[in-house]
Write a protein that holds these residues in place. Structure first.
Motif, PDB file in Angstrom:
ATOM      1  N   LYS A   1      29.371  41.759  40.468  1.00 49.55           N
ATOM      2  CA  LYS A   1      29.675  40.746  39.507  1.00 49.55           C
ATOM      3  C   LYS A   1      28.276  39.730  39.847  1.00 49.55           C
ATOM      4  N   LEU A   2      28.172  39.613  41.043  1.00 44.17           N
ATOM      5  CA  LEU A   2      27.007  38.829  41.461  1.00 44.17           C
ATOM      6  C   LEU A   2      25.940  39.614  41.399  1.00 44.17           C
TER       7      LEU A   2
ATOM      8  N   LEU B   1      25.615  39.992  50.862  1.00 45.95           N
ATOM      9  CA  LEU B   1      27.132  39.838  50.969  1.00 45.95           C
ATOM     10  C   LEU B   1      27.467  38.481  51.483  1.00 45.95           C
TER      11      LEU B   1
ATOM     12  N   ALA C   1      33.657  41.268  43.462  1.00 43.44           N
ATOM     13  CA  ALA C   1      32.732  39.910  43.413  1.00 43.44           C
ATOM     14  C   ALA C   1      30.956  40.229  43.821  1.00 43.44           C
ATOM     15  N   LEU C   2      30.967  41.339  44.497  1.00 41.05           N
ATOM     16  CA  LEU C   2      29.481  41.838  45.020  1.00 41.05           C
ATOM     17  C   LEU C   2      28.905  42.326  43.651  1.00 41.05           C
TER      18      LEU C   2
ATOM     19  N   THR D   1      27.952  36.601  48.324  1.00 37.72           N
ATOM     20  CA  THR D   1      29.091  37.037  47.512  1.00 37.72           C
ATOM     21  C   THR D   1      30.177  36.251  48.202  1.00 37.72           C
TER      22      THR D   1
ATOM     23  N   THR E   1      31.086  32.843  46.933  1.00 33.80           N
ATOM     24  CA  THR E   1      31.276  32.696  45.332  1.00 33.80           C
ATOM     25  C   THR E   1      32.778  32.525  45.152  1.00 33.80           C
TER      26      THR E   1
END
Length: 300
Positions: A290-291, A32, A287-288, A35, A38
């Motif tokens: 995607k990472l 996290l 976003a998490l 993330t 990012t």
């Protein structure tokens, strides 16, 4: 003899279980935190900055409390000055998380009840000031207890080897009462803040319509989760009082109660942050994801 061996095995199993939980929570928190960095939007928005502060605070608290658990379990003695440093870190970050959660609740209150002033009140600069205020208030209980400790010991005590725990800093009954009073004062202030914010947001949610109503109720649920997480953190402040009373009755019962308190009121609240923002917040969740997908793709 068999009963003694089974007890030792039971304690070993408990320690191993704690290690598994700590490693799991640390891995989730690390993901996290990665993330968070990012997107520029995350580290320029107050609620995400405060969320990152709780993640870092919780991670440090998990590492230090686990270290103290292992030292206590194996009866490793360390010099008093090193124990003071460990206690300072633990005491500071025990209060950082609940105070940050209170600040996050106030941010939701401003966003929903004072939307026109949200950009001004929750700017990046004000967020920095807020974090400094949180650190300042978090350090007060530690400073008070250590001040009474320094006034009660001789200079030679700092180089003595002791099994590190908070109890070694309390020489007199009034020191324990003072610590309890400070904890309960913080508990009261944060509870009042949470309840008032919840009531205000509920009024706005009932009066709103359309998209505003949906946003308000979502904010209300977030504050409710903050309240539950904060309640667990704040009960942790009462644990020393309960443990001290149990210690006077039975030592084995004291060990069981301390272990239960550590799992329930130290570890459990630290796993709720990922649930509240890591999964419930749509932007952060994307976003998490995607990472995680990019990391899996690169690994393959």
């Amino acid at each position: 003899m068999a009963a003694s061996n089974s007890t030792v095995k039971l304690i070993n199993d408990k320690v191993i279980f704690v290690q598994v939980l700590v490693i799991l929570f640390l891995c989730i928190n690390l993901l996290l935190i990665m993330t968070f960095f990012t997107k520029e939007f995350f580290y320029s928005t107050m609620r995400y900055i405060l969320f990152a502060v709780t993640l870092m605070s919780d991670s440090l608290l998990l590492v230090m409390s686990d270290l103290l658990l292992i030292l206590s379990y194996f009866y490793f003695t360390i010099q008093m000055w090193l124990c003071i440093i460990i206690y300072m870190v633990l005491s500071l970050y025990t209060f950082v998380t609940p105070l940050t959660l209170t600040a996050m609740t106030l941010e939701r209150y401003v966003a929903i009840c004072l939307p026109l002033r949200h950009g001004e009140l929750c700017s990046t600069r004000n967020t920095l000031h807020c974090n400094l205020i949180i650190l300042s208030f978090s350090s007060v209980p530690c400073i008070v207890l250590l001040s009474t400790f320094f006034a009660s010991v001789t200079h030679g005590s700092y180089t003595q080897g002791r099994v590190c725990s908070v109890e070694i800093f309390i020489f007199h009954m009034w020191q324990g009462h003072l610590r309890s009073a400070i904890n309960q004062f913080y508990f009261l202030i944060m509870c009042i803040t949470i309840v008032l914010s919840y009531v205000k947001i509920m009024r706005v949610a009932k009066a709103a319509s359309g998209e505003d109503k949906k946003s308000s109720w979502k904010g209300l649920r977030t504050v409710g989760l903050h309240a539950f997480q904060l309640l667990l953190c704040l009960i942790q402040m009462w644990c020393p009082i309960i443990e001290s009373a149990v210690l006077q009755i039975n030592f084995m019962l004291f060990i069981i109660v301390r272990y239960f308190n550590y799992i329930t009121f130290t570890l459990a609240p630290r796993c709720l942050s990922p649930l509240i923002y890591g999964l419930r917040d749509e932007m952060f969740f994307h976003a998490l994801k995607k990472l995680a997908v990019c990391g899996l793709y690169r690994k393959q």
